[in-house]
Design a protein around this motif. Structure first.
Motif, PDB file in Angstrom:
ATOM      1  N   UNK A  66       0.838  -1.209   0.000  1.00  0.00           N
ATOM      2  CA  UNK A  66       0.000   0.000   0.000  1.00  0.00           C
ATOM      3  C   UNK A  66       0.865   1.248   0.000  1.00  0.00           C
ATOM      4  N   UNK A  67       1.890   1.265   0.850  1.00  0.00           N
ATOM      5  CA  UNK A  67       2.776   2.430   0.898  1.00  0.00           C
ATOM      6  C   UNK A  67       3.496   2.620  -0.438  1.00  0.00           C
ATOM      7  N   UNK A  68       3.943   1.509  -1.059  1.00  0.00           N
ATOM      8  CA  UNK A  68       4.584   1.617  -2.366  1.00  0.00           C
ATOM      9  C   UNK A  68       3.652   2.162  -3.430  1.00  0.00           C
ATOM     10  N   UNK A  69       2.382   1.748  -3.391  1.00  0.00           N
ATOM     11  CA  UNK A  69       1.417   2.272  -4.361  1.00  0.00           C
ATOM     12  C   UNK A  69       1.183   3.760  -4.199  1.00  0.00           C
ATOM     13  N   UNK A  70       1.083   4.212  -2.940  1.00  0.00           N
ATOM     14  CA  UNK A  70       0.878   5.651  -2.698  1.00  0.00           C
ATOM     15  C   UNK A  70       2.085   6.452  -3.164  1.00  0.00           C
ATOM     16  N   UNK A  71       3.287   5.984  -2.832  1.00  0.00           N
ATOM     17  CA  UNK A  71       4.503   6.697  -3.249  1.00  0.00           C
ATOM     18  C   UNK A  71       4.627   6.719  -4.768  1.00  0.00           C
ATOM     19  N   UNK A  72       4.293   5.610  -5.426  1.00  0.00           N
ATOM     20  CA  UNK A  72       4.363   5.563  -6.888  1.00  0.00           C
ATOM     21  C   UNK A  72       3.390   6.534  -7.524  1.00  0.00           C
ATOM     22  N   UNK A  73       2.187   6.604  -6.992  1.00  0.00           N
ATOM     23  CA  UNK A  73       1.200   7.527  -7.545  1.00  0.00           C
ATOM     24  C   UNK A  73       1.646   8.976  -7.391  1.00  0.00           C
ATOM     25  N   UNK A  74       2.181   9.317  -6.215  1.00  0.00           N
ATOM     26  CA  UNK A  74       2.645  10.690  -6.001  1.00  0.00           C
ATOM     27  C   UNK A  74       3.840  11.014  -6.889  1.00  0.00           C
ATOM     28  N   UNK A  75       4.757  10.068  -7.029  1.00  0.00           N
ATOM     29  CA  UNK A  75       5.926  10.308  -7.885  1.00  0.00           C
ATOM     30  C   UNK A  75       5.524  10.446  -9.341  1.00  0.00           C
ATOM     31  N   UNK A  76       4.563   9.644  -9.795  1.00  0.00           N
ATOM     32  CA  UNK A  76       4.093   9.756 -11.181  1.00  0.00           C
ATOM     33  C   UNK A  76       3.456  11.106 -11.433  1.00  0.00           C
ATOM     34  N   UNK A  77       2.634  11.564 -10.487  1.00  0.00           N
ATOM     35  CA  UNK A  77       2.008  12.877 -10.650  1.00  0.00           C
ATOM     36  C   UNK A  77       3.060  13.983 -10.691  1.00  0.00           C
ATOM     37  N   UNK A  78       4.086  13.888  -9.825  1.00  0.00           N
ATOM     38  CA  UNK A  78       5.133  14.911  -9.821  1.00  0.00           C
ATOM     39  C   UNK A  78       5.913  14.909 -11.132  1.00  0.00           C
ATOM     40  N   UNK A  79       6.215  13.728 -11.673  1.00  0.00           N
ATOM     41  CA  UNK A  79       6.948  13.650 -12.943  1.00  0.00           C
ATOM     42  C   UNK A  79       6.121  14.225 -14.085  1.00  0.00           C
TER      43      UNK A  79
END
Length: 349
Positions: free
Chosen positions: A196-209
């Protein structure tokens, strides 16, 4: 014999007169040309009017066994508890309208807002991840003169407040009833929390990129964030909006659990209202992010599992969830689709 008329001076044959297009009239009023009855806009509106009914028919054909079994079980249940469940179901639409009003600064007409949320409930059970409900609400807001950026910001605030309020209610229940904390089977393990934590971090990183690399997205996204922050600040300076937004969001899971508990009591479920409420909060928190239409499927399975963990028989827990879905999805689905069609036909949506 030659004619004395100067026919040779004519410029040529006279042009043919175009045939007059006669438009039939009734009492002096011209009728509408036939082709306007089949214009693309009119055909599109009629198609959108019939689309909800067609989707409901297809869904009913695919899930007919669930509807039949649930209706059969409800037919033999306690009618007074079922009336109580129906009351809490209706209150859920009222609270949804209150939360929608609390998420936007403009004053909306209460009657039309309630009708739009009733129609949005039908759309929410057809499309996944609340897309249908948000689309209906956004169309309604635009029809009331709310700009697109502000309407989208309202939907974002609504979607953000609901899980926060539900988590606060869950924590409040766990603190108020510590004897229910011995639920080792319901606590996710470390691997699940890591995913779950990895999914949240991935989503935030994708949005930032995307924001930093795709320049056409930068300006509308920054404008949306600016509008959302401005509206959130304005709303939280109005006590009535704060109460409607946060109070309604906190009351929503309590009303849902009241519907489930009432259906369960009608069928003889050996659980208390507190246990049913905590079961719903845990189940919806665990799998509520799965993009299923109306949460049907993953939440249902998790809810049955959670109620069984609390001590309910498997068959009775499953019957309660099926009855709950019949009462909250299938019973209001056709009236909600009709309201949706009427609002589309009258150009409210």
């Amino acid at each position: 014999m030659s004619s004395s008329l100067p026919l040779s001076d004519l410029p040529g044959p006279l042009p043919a007169c175009p045939a007059a297009t006669a438009v039939p009239t009734v009492a002096g009023t011209p009728t509408t040309p036939a082709r306007s009855l089949f214009s693309p806009a009119r055909l599109t509106r009629h198609a959108l009017t019939l689309l909800p009914l067609l989707l409901i028919g297809a869904w009913a054909a695919a899930d007919w066994h669930t509807v039949r079994d649930g209706a059969a079980r409800l037919a033999s249940a306690d009618p007074w508890w079922l009336l109580s469940a129906l009351f809490f179901t209706c209150m859920g639409w009222v609270v949804a309208a209150v939360v929608r009003q609390g998420s936007i600064p403009e004053r909306l007409p209460p009657g039309l807002l309630l009708a739009s949320q009733f129609a949005a409930g039908a759309a929410n059970h057809v499309l996944p991840a609340s897309i249908g409900a948000h689309a209906v609400t956004l169309r309604f807001l635009q029809g009331q003169g709310v700009p697109l950026a502000r309407g989208t910001a309202s939907l974002a605030l609504y979607s953000l407040v609901k899980p926060i309020a539900k988590t606060a209610v869950l924590l409040g229940f766990l603190m108020a009833f510590p004897e229910l904390l011995h639920l080792g089977e319901l606590v996710p393990d470390g691997q699940t929390l890591l995913l779950v934590a990895g999914g949240v971090v991935t989503a935030l990183a994708t949005a930032a990129v995307l924001v930093t690399t795709v320049r056409p997205l930068r300006r509308p996204l920054l404008g949306f964030v600016r509008t959302a922050l401005t509206d959130a600040r304005i709303l939280h300076t109005r006590p009535s909006r704060v109460l409607a937004l946060w109070g309604g969001a906190a009351a929503t899971p309590l009303l849902q659990s009241s519907v489930i508990a009432s259906v369960g009591f009608a069928l003889g479920l050996p659980l208390t209202w507190t246990q049913v409420t905590l079961a719903l909060l845990l189940a919806s928190t665990a799998v509520g992010a799965v993009p299923a239409p109306g949460g049907i499927g993953p939440v249902d399975a998790a809810l049955v599992f959670t109620m069984v963990t609390f001590g309910a028989p498997m068959g009775l827990a499953a019957a309660t969830v099926i009855g709950y879905r019949v009462l909250t999805v299938w019973v209001p689905l056709l009236p909600g689709a009709l309201v949706l069609s009427i609002m589309v036909q009258r150009k409210i949506l």
